[in-house]
Design an enzyme around this catalytic site. Structure first.
Site, PDB file in Angstrom:
ATOM      1  N   HIS A 108     -21.767 -10.186 -11.158  1.00 34.78           N
ATOM      2  CA  HIS A 108     -23.172 -10.272 -11.570  1.00 34.78           C
ATOM      3  C   HIS A 108     -23.894 -11.288 -10.696  1.00 34.78           C
ATOM      4  CE1 HIS A 108     -21.338 -13.772 -13.419  1.00 34.78           C
ATOM      5  NE2 HIS A 108     -22.537 -14.317 -13.488  1.00 34.78           N
ATOM      6  N   HIS A 132     -21.291 -12.797  -7.882  1.00 37.35           N
ATOM      7  CA  HIS A 132     -20.020 -13.511  -8.066  1.00 37.35           C
ATOM      8  C   HIS A 132     -19.276 -12.976  -9.276  1.00 37.35           C
ATOM      9  CE1 HIS A 132     -23.228 -15.618 -10.225  1.00 37.35           C
ATOM     10  NE2 HIS A 132     -22.315 -16.089 -11.066  1.00 37.35           N
ATOM     11  N   ASP A 136     -26.854 -14.420 -11.228  1.00 37.35           N
ATOM     12  CA  ASP A 136     -27.463 -15.197 -12.307  1.00 37.35           C
ATOM     13  C   ASP A 136     -28.981 -15.005 -12.221  1.00 37.35           C
ATOM     14  OD1 ASP A 136     -24.919 -16.040 -12.903  1.00 37.35           O
ATOM     15  OD2 ASP A 136     -25.145 -18.047 -12.054  1.00 37.35           O
ATOM     16  N   ARG A 185      -8.491 -21.710 -16.762  1.00 38.59           N
ATOM     17  CA  ARG A 185      -9.645 -22.175 -15.985  1.00 38.59           C
ATOM     18  C   ARG A 185     -10.714 -22.602 -16.971  1.00 38.59           C
ATOM     19  NH1 ARG A 185     -12.645 -21.588 -11.099  1.00 38.59           N
ATOM     20  NH2 ARG A 185     -14.847 -21.181 -11.529  1.00 38.59           N
TER      21      ARG A 185
HETATM   22  C1  LIG Z   1     -25.194  -8.854 -19.990  1.00 38.11           C
HETATM   23  C2  LIG Z   1     -25.822 -10.010 -19.950  1.00 38.11           C
HETATM   24  C3  LIG Z   1     -25.219 -11.330 -20.279  1.00 38.11           C
HETATM   25  C4  LIG Z   1     -26.151 -12.318 -19.609  1.00 38.11           C
HETATM   26  C5  LIG Z   1     -27.493 -11.642 -19.854  1.00 38.11           C
HETATM   27  C6  LIG Z   1     -27.211 -10.200 -19.453  1.00 38.11           C
HETATM   28  C7  LIG Z   1     -27.182 -10.114 -17.909  1.00 38.11           C
HETATM   29  C8  LIG Z   1     -26.723 -11.408 -17.231  1.00 38.11           C
HETATM   30  C9  LIG Z   1     -25.860 -12.392 -18.064  1.00 38.11           C
HETATM   31  C10 LIG Z   1     -26.167 -13.835 -17.713  1.00 38.11           C
HETATM   32  C11 LIG Z   1     -25.458 -14.353 -16.441  1.00 38.11           C
HETATM   33  C12 LIG Z   1     -25.819 -15.821 -16.214  1.00 38.11           C
HETATM   34  C13 LIG Z   1     -25.828 -16.661 -17.507  1.00 38.11           C
HETATM   35  C14 LIG Z   1     -26.483 -15.936 -18.689  1.00 38.11           C
HETATM   36  C15 LIG Z   1     -26.580 -16.847 -19.898  1.00 38.11           C
HETATM   37  C16 LIG Z   1     -27.805 -15.350 -18.269  1.00 38.11           C
HETATM   38  O1  LIG Z   1     -28.905 -15.836 -18.388  1.00 38.11           O
HETATM   39  O2  LIG Z   1     -27.576 -14.109 -17.687  1.00 38.11           O
HETATM   40  C17 LIG Z   1     -25.711 -14.641 -18.905  1.00 38.11           C
HETATM   41  C18 LIG Z   1     -26.100 -13.782 -20.119  1.00 38.11           C
HETATM   42  C19 LIG Z   1     -25.132 -14.006 -21.301  1.00 38.11           C
HETATM   43  O3  LIG Z   1     -23.941 -14.130 -21.093  1.00 38.11           O
HETATM   44  O4  LIG Z   1     -25.620 -14.022 -22.418  1.00 38.11           O
HETATM   45  O1  LIG Z   2     -16.904 -19.448 -15.194  1.00 41.28           O
HETATM   46  C1  LIG Z   2     -17.180 -19.373 -13.997  1.00 41.28           C
HETATM   47  O2  LIG Z   2     -16.552 -19.951 -13.135  1.00 41.28           O
HETATM   48  C2  LIG Z   2     -18.369 -18.525 -13.580  1.00 41.28           C
HETATM   49  C3  LIG Z   2     -19.011 -17.832 -14.752  1.00 41.28           C
HETATM   50  C4  LIG Z   2     -20.358 -17.273 -14.441  1.00 41.28           C
HETATM   51  O3  LIG Z   2     -20.607 -16.807 -13.362  1.00 41.28           O
HETATM   52  C5  LIG Z   2     -21.415 -17.319 -15.477  1.00 41.28           C
HETATM   53  O4  LIG Z   2     -21.141 -17.776 -16.614  1.00 41.28           O
HETATM   54  O5  LIG Z   2     -22.549 -16.907 -15.166  1.00 41.28           O
HETATM   55 FE   LIG Z   3     -22.724 -16.413 -13.122  1.00 42.19          FE
END
Ligand SMILES: C=C1C[C@]23C[C@H]1CC[C@H]2[C@@]12CCC[C@@](C)(C(=O)O1)[C@H]2[C@@H]3C(=O)O
Ligand SMILES: O=C(O)CCC(=O)C(=O)O
Ligand SMILES: [Fe+2]
Length: 332
Positions: A204, A261, A206, A271
């Site tokens: 994905h 990533h 961020d 981890r």
């Molecule tokens: C399927 C998902 C899960 C999301 C939202 C959506 C798309 C991207 C994921 C993330 C990725 C980065 C952190 C997070 C907190 C964010 O802002 O986008 C994640 C969120 C979650 O894990 O809740």
């Molecule tokens: O846990 C990690 O090292 C990366 C996880 C990640 O990419 C995320 O939470 O958006």
């Molecule tokens: Fe991430």
């Protein structure tokens, strides 16, 4: 962790790299924040990789180890205790399920918003967990602010707080996440330990501006290069890793690209990672910085607010290209 009815490999799928592993993968860009040329290095890294490692970051090691030990204690509590911190909607404790749309990974996590006191019910000593979180987050936020100011300087945009002010705003919609990847008995690990066949956290980008990641000394994180090859990021518990997020891609009108990533599970070691996602206020317009636009240059993206982007992200799957829906169709 809950007991799985099906083997992890069936549930989380096997990884097949589309391309053969590169023999000589490029080194991850390294930025020493104490050096005078660090801003140029940051710009280069954001353009080429959307990712870099920072040393001499100024975050006290004591804050890092305190939070690591609190997080380790938290994840070793019984499931019923961890669940008292709430189901992730989106904030709270989550186990294997990531986001609301069916994504799963070999991971458990605690997702918190930075502008509300976390619900730490069920934890052994909520007060010391809270202090550890506060200290760590304040120090990481300061470092992230410096990095965003160096980016503005390096891009020659003014004022130098154009980017940093978004995450420093009281209303900033930043998020903090603790991820725990337990050892996965079904993992078939490569000989040098840099790849495995079970997904910890699927690929994905961020959505935010930048994300600041710290992990313990366990490998698993990989980034995707522009040609689609995956490279393993050697873990370094003393350093931080910075991801360019989708919002910074838009604010630089595509000059920086957000980095794809993922995390692969490990057969023997846990981890633990902690990530500060620097987000703007919900009402903020996400658009290219005007001073980066030359002549009659047009934005590559439609107009949208962070609220609209976040809403759309939460209706997507992890691996989706979320920016695609906001790209302008430009006549050529
Ligand atoms: C399927 C998902 C899960 C999301 C939202 C959506 C798309 C991207 C994921 C993330 C990725 C980065 C952190 C997070 C907190 C964010 O802002 O986008 C994640 C969120 C979650 O894990 O809740
Ligand atoms: O846990 C990690 O090292 C990366 C996880 C990640 O990419 C995320 O939470 O958006
Ligand atoms: Fe991430």
């Amino acid at each position: 962790m809950v007991i799985l009815s099906k083997p992890a490999i069936e549930q989380f799928g096997c990884i097949r790299n589309k391309q053969a592993a590169t023999l000589f993968p490029p080194l991850i860009p390294l930025v020493d924040l104490s050096k005078p040329d660090s801003r140029q290095q940051i710009i280069k890294a954001c353009e080429e990789f959307g990712f870099f490692k920072v040393i001499n970051h100024g975050v006290p090691m004591d804050f890092i180890s305190r939070l690591e030990s609190e997080a380790t204690k938290f994840f070793s509590l019984p499931l019923s205790e961890k669940e008292k911190t709430g189901q992730p909607q989106p904030y709270g404790y989550g186990n294997k399920r990531i986001g609301p749309n069916g994504d799963v990974g070999w991971v458990e996590y605690l997702l918190l918003t930075t502008n509300q006191d976390p619900n730490l019910l069920g934890t052994e000593n909520p007060e010391s967990f809270r202090i550890a979180l506060d200290n760590y987050m304040a120090a990481v936020k300061k470092m992230a602010c410096e990095i965003l100011e160096m980016i503005a300087d390096g891009l020659k945009v003014q004022p130098r707080n154009v980017l940093s002010k978004l995450m420093m705003d009281e209303q900033s919609d930043s998020v903090f996440r603790l991820n725990h990847y337990p050892p996965c008995p079904e993992v078939v690990q490569s000989l040098n330990g840099t790849s495995s066949n079970v997904i910890g956290f699927g690929e994905h980008t961020d959505p935010q501006i930048i994300s600041v990641l710290r992990s313990n000394n366990t490998s698993g994180l990989q980034i995707s290069l522009r040609d689609g090859t995956w490279i393993s990021v050697p873990p370094d518990q003393y350093s931080f890793f910075i991801n360019v997020g989708d919002s910074l891609q838009v604010m630089t009108n595509g000059r920086f690209k957000s980095v794809k990533h993922r995390v692969l599970a490990n057969s023997v070691k846990s981890r633990l990672s902690m990530i500060y996602f620097c987000g703007p206020p919900l009402s903020e317009k996400i658009a290219p910085l005007p001073s980066l636009m030359r002549g009659d240059q047009q934005s590559l993206y439609k107009e949208f607010t962070w609220f609209e982007y976040k809403k759309s992200a939460y209706s997507s799957r992890l691996a989706d290209n979320r920016l695609m829906h906001f790209e302008k169709i430009v006549a050529s």
